[in-house]
Design a protein around this motif. Structure first.
Motif: not given
Length: 277
Positions: A154-158, A219-224
């Motif tokens: 998301m611009g950063n890794p998750h 993190c919320s975006c990546a989790a979703a």
């Protein structure tokens, strides 16, 4: 710092669901922040304390340019909740209801969402191994790590794990282990997700360069995104983090995040603090 402001350096303290930030408005001059200053400010005992530090600068093609630092002084290309906090500040001070904010992630759109809420488009998720980035070619939907996590950019890794009980996860133990996993050459944020239903998830977070945090927009975006890719949820979900609730909507034009913000106080960093020990 090249030059210490004689009257000190003004800052704002903000948070989104307990995910807290120091914000420095440098639109009237040059960016004063260095990695060393970010680390000193991030110390919750001897500085101000924050999950991320954000600097606002002018931009010829956007309403503002944002730069983000983690508490360890490292840079982050994206910070969703800080972007929403700053968007709310700019909406309130300019009267604009739609903004364009430049980050290392690109230009993000932000808007008034009504009811005191602010909405930001965090852009399209990065789903290829080299975009995230990972250290080798692999399928990002199932990583070769115990627990079968998903990788998302998301611009950063998750790195997102799905668990039966998010409350039972020992974040302090698992977080740093995964953050520094060799599959993630730039380190990674770590999320533990408990699926509550097709439209709801429970999320707990270890943030890269910061540690355990009450909330994180990216993190919320990546989790979703990870949950939807696995077929566990729909693309629009309510995300329950330790600090409250965010609404995430993965649309064709990007991942939109809606939630509350708070401007807690304004302060001034003293010349003595800025001069360092």
């Amino acid at each position: 710092m090249d030059q210490i402001p004689p009257l000190g350096l003004p800052f704002m303290k903000m948070h989104g669901l307990g995910n807290d930030f120091v914000v420095i408005d440098a639109r009237a001059g040059r960016n004063p922040v260095t990695a060393a200053l970010a680390r000193a400010l991030g110390d919750r005992h001897c500085g101000v304390g924050f999950d991320q530090l954000a600097v606002i600068e002018t931009d010829p093609q956007a309403d503002a340019r944002l730069t983000f630092y983690n508490a360890d002084g490292s840079l982050s290309a994206a910070c969703g909740n800080a972007t929403r906090c700053i968007a709310r500040h700019l909406i309130d001070t300019t009267g604009k209801t739609h903004l364009r904010l430049r980050t290392e992630r690109g230009i993000l759109l932000a808007e008034e969402a009504g009811g005191g809420l602010t909405r930001v488009n965090m852009g399209a998720p990065m789903l290829r191994w080299d975009e995230i980035p990972l250290s080798a070619v692999m399928e990002t939907l199932h990583l070769p790590i115990a627990g079968d996590p998903v990788a998302t950019g998301m611009g950063n890794p998750h790195c997102t794990f799905f668990v039966a009980d998010a409350e039972a996860v020992d974040l302090a133990a698992r977080g740093p282990e995964i953050e520094h996993h060799p599959l993630f050459p730039a380190r990674t944020n770590v999320e533990f997700v408990q699926v509550l239903g097709r439209d709801s998830i429970r999320l707990r977070i270890w943030e890269r360069g910061t540690g355990v945090t009450l909330a994180s927009g990216s993190c919320s975006c990546a989790a979703a995104v990870a949950a939807a890719r696995r077929g566990l949820t729909d693309r629009r979900v309510t995300v329950h983090v330790d600090g409250g609730v965010l609404e995430i909507d993965w649309r064709e034009d990007g991942v939109w995040m809606t939630g509350p913000t708070a401007h807690v106080f304004d302060g001034v960093l003293t010349p003595a603090f800025l001069a360092g020990p």
